[in-house]
Scaffold this motif. Structure first.
Motif, PDB file in Angstrom:
ATOM      1  N   TYR A 161       0.825  -1.207   0.000  1.00  0.00           N
ATOM      2  CA  TYR A 161       0.000   0.000   0.000  1.00  0.00           C
ATOM      3  C   TYR A 161       0.864   1.264   0.000  1.00  0.00           C
ATOM      4  O   TYR A 161       0.397   2.327  -0.401  1.00  0.00           O
ATOM      5  CB  TYR A 161      -0.939  -0.002   1.199  1.00  0.00           C
ATOM      6  CG  TYR A 161      -2.010  -1.068   1.106  1.00  0.00           C
ATOM      7  CD1 TYR A 161      -2.895  -1.093   0.039  1.00  0.00           C
ATOM      8  CD2 TYR A 161      -2.136  -2.053   2.081  1.00  0.00           C
ATOM      9  CE1 TYR A 161      -3.870  -2.068  -0.062  1.00  0.00           C
ATOM     10  CE2 TYR A 161      -3.104  -3.034   1.989  1.00  0.00           C
ATOM     11  CZ  TYR A 161      -3.972  -3.045   0.918  1.00  0.00           C
ATOM     12  OH  TYR A 161      -4.931  -4.014   0.815  1.00  0.00           O
ATOM     13  N   GLY A 162       2.104   1.160   0.470  1.00  0.00           N
ATOM     14  CA  GLY A 162       3.014   2.291   0.395  1.00  0.00           C
ATOM     15  C   GLY A 162       3.531   2.518  -1.018  1.00  0.00           C
ATOM     16  O   GLY A 162       3.812   3.653  -1.418  1.00  0.00           O
ATOM     17  N   LEU A 163       3.650   1.437  -1.801  1.00  0.00           N
ATOM     18  CA  LEU A 163       4.111   1.542  -3.179  1.00  0.00           C
ATOM     19  C   LEU A 163       3.002   1.949  -4.143  1.00  0.00           C
ATOM     20  O   LEU A 163       3.267   2.556  -5.189  1.00  0.00           O
ATOM     21  CB  LEU A 163       4.687   0.205  -3.652  1.00  0.00           C
ATOM     22  CG  LEU A 163       6.175  -0.082  -3.409  1.00  0.00           C
ATOM     23  CD1 LEU A 163       6.456  -0.224  -1.920  1.00  0.00           C
ATOM     24  CD2 LEU A 163       6.594  -1.344  -4.147  1.00  0.00           C
ATOM     25  N   LEU A 164       1.774   1.605  -3.793  1.00  0.00           N
ATOM     26  CA  LEU A 164       0.660   1.722  -4.741  1.00  0.00           C
ATOM     27  C   LEU A 164       0.407   3.125  -5.302  1.00  0.00           C
ATOM     28  O   LEU A 164       0.304   3.276  -6.530  1.00  0.00           O
ATOM     29  CB  LEU A 164      -0.619   1.185  -4.097  1.00  0.00           C
ATOM     30  CG  LEU A 164      -0.978  -0.253  -4.428  1.00  0.00           C
ATOM     31  CD1 LEU A 164      -2.157  -0.714  -3.586  1.00  0.00           C
ATOM     32  CD2 LEU A 164      -1.304  -0.385  -5.902  1.00  0.00           C
ATOM     33  N   PRO A 165       0.255   4.161  -4.479  1.00  0.00           N
ATOM     34  CA  PRO A 165      -0.178   5.449  -5.039  1.00  0.00           C
ATOM     35  C   PRO A 165       0.739   5.970  -6.136  1.00  0.00           C
ATOM     36  O   PRO A 165       0.282   6.334  -7.225  1.00  0.00           O
ATOM     37  CB  PRO A 165      -0.191   6.375  -3.817  1.00  0.00           C
ATOM     38  CG  PRO A 165      -0.376   5.462  -2.653  1.00  0.00           C
ATOM     39  CD  PRO A 165       0.364   4.221  -3.006  1.00  0.00           C
ATOM     40  N   LEU A 166       2.053   5.994  -5.865  1.00  0.00           N
ATOM     41  CA  LEU A 166       2.990   6.558  -6.831  1.00  0.00           C
ATOM     42  C   LEU A 166       3.101   5.671  -8.072  1.00  0.00           C
ATOM     43  O   LEU A 166       3.105   6.173  -9.205  1.00  0.00           O
ATOM     44  CB  LEU A 166       4.357   6.719  -6.173  1.00  0.00           C
ATOM     45  CG  LEU A 166       5.324   7.724  -6.812  1.00  0.00           C
ATOM     46  CD1 LEU A 166       4.707   9.113  -6.830  1.00  0.00           C
ATOM     47  CD2 LEU A 166       6.643   7.719  -6.055  1.00  0.00           C
TER      48      LEU A 166
END
Length: 413
Positions: free
Chosen positions: A33-38
């Motif tokens: 979830y930390g990788l997802l947005p960018l």
């Protein structure tokens, strides 16, 4: 009775049976979830050559978080082992389709990302449910929650950095694919422990579409509180970006936001060193007051360095706020509803953040970031007054009657 006493160590928490075997894979899954947005943002932007479409897609994934309480109810009813792997595999499949898509159809991509978000597994609430189980009979639950919150903050600090490196040295679709792999591998590892089998024995009774933990008035008040606090924090984040833009140093906004995250990690570490005995609403009012004070000082900050220091001080309250909210939700709800109750806290936080961002964006176009910080400070100051007046007039009682939060062994429904 003193307000605080020494708590157990993090080592004590991690040495509990099955703690490491569950927590480490869960962290890998939550890192996705930390990788997802960018990674999703740049994958779709490169596919459509439109940041507007990419932003809409990321927003659609966030909006899908409204389904989190329903998924948490499924976990409460059918167990982590039976629900989480299915959700993770379906979500990863959707992310894989987005990463490999060659279409420029904006509506199709936004819809695909939104549907994928519906299947995102509630790994954070599920891990907190596991912490409740493995700390049962000990005094380590607060320390476990603090450890969980600190690690989660660290993941959201490191996730964008890892995504940025993958995008720079590989590609955005590759970063998105890595997020999908992390989600599946972490989820499967998390549910492979005997703890998941034990949770599977706990079944939720009653109608599936009943209000569940929302029937509890105390939890509804906590959620209302979280909504306004999240809105105020989100306004501050947008104002940070606005101030950086006005000073011609837009890139420094990321460093200021990282300072907030660092403050949150430090705050969680400090908070977890003690076992707190005062009521939850007392803790909440003090932590929100710290945030309000920081935002007030931010409205007076003359440069980005001072702003970063002030916001880092405010960040000290963020992780403890979530720890106290999760503990309050546990105290207010019966065991078979606690995963769902914890998920509602995350969901309402996301909704409050979205509302705050949208209002702040409109306001900054018409005024200054300083006014935005001041508005956020005033909003949180009002929330503190509400929390500290549980026995006031009728509308004060309805909005802020948090006196029930202080009764740790009180009646449960």
């Amino acid at each position: 009775m003193p307000g605080t006493t020494r708590a157990g160590s993090y080592r004590d928490v991690l040495l509990l049976p099955h703690a490491l075997r569950t927590f480490v894979p869960a962290l890998f899954g939550r890192l996705s979830y930390g990788l997802l947005p960018l990674s999703a943002l740049f994958t779709i932007q490169q596919s459509t050559n439109s940041f507007a479409t990419a932003g809409a897609a990321v927003a659609a994934f966030g909006l899908a978080s409204l389904s989190m309480p329903l998924k948490a109810r499924l976990v409460d009813r059918f167990s982590q082992r039976r629900v989480l792997p299915v959700l993770a595999l379906l979500c990863a499949l959707g992310l894989g389709l987005v990463a490999s898509a060659r279409t420029t159809n904006a509506a199709l991509l936004v819809t695909l990302v939104g549907v994928t978000g519906v299947f995102a597994p509630p790994l954070g609430p599920s891990m907190r449910a596991t912490w409740r189980l493995i700390t049962e009979g000990t005094e380590l639950k607060q320390r476990a929650y603090a450890l969980d919150a600190i690690c989660e903050e660290s993941l959201y600090l490191g996730g964008p950095l890892i995504a940025g490196l993958l995008i720079s040295f590989w590609s955005a679709p590759a970063a998105l694919s890595c997020a999908a792999v992390l989600m599946v591998v972490g989820t499967l590892g998390m549910v492979a422990t005997p703890v998941a089998r034990h949770v599977a024995e706990q079944q939720t009774k009653g109608r599936f579409l009943d209000p569940g933990p929302l029937a509890n008035s105390g939890l509804r008040r906590i959620l209302l509180l979280i909504f306004f606090v999240a809105g105020g924090v989100s306004v501050a984040y947008v104002c940070v970006a606005g101030m950086a833009q006005r000073e011609g140093q837009a890139g420094t906004a990321g460093f200021v936001e990282a300072a907030i995250g660092l403050g949150s990690v430090i705050g969680g570490l400090i908070w977890a060193r003690r076992t707190h005995r005062r009521s939850h609403w007392t803790h909440l009012s003090g932590l929100i007051a710290l945030l309000a004070s920081a935002f007030l000082m931010a409205s007076l900050a003359g440069n980005l360095i001072v702003l970063g220091v002030v916001m880092a001080v405010g960040g000290l309250a963020v992780a403890p706020l979530f720890v106290v909210s999760y503990l309050a939700a546990d105290d207010l709800t019966p065991p078979h509803q606690r995963t769902e109750a914890s998920t509602w806290i995350n969901t309402i936080n996301n909704l409050g953040s979205s509302a705050g961002s949208s209002m702040a964006g409109l306001a900054i176009d018409r005024t200054t970031p300083a006014h935005g910080f001041l508005a956020a400070a005033l909003l949180l100051a009002c929330v503190v007054l509400v929390v500290m007046r549980p026995r006031g007039g009728r509308w004060w009682r309805w909005l802020g009657g948090l006196s029930g939060l202080g009764r740790r062994g009180g009646r449960r429904r």
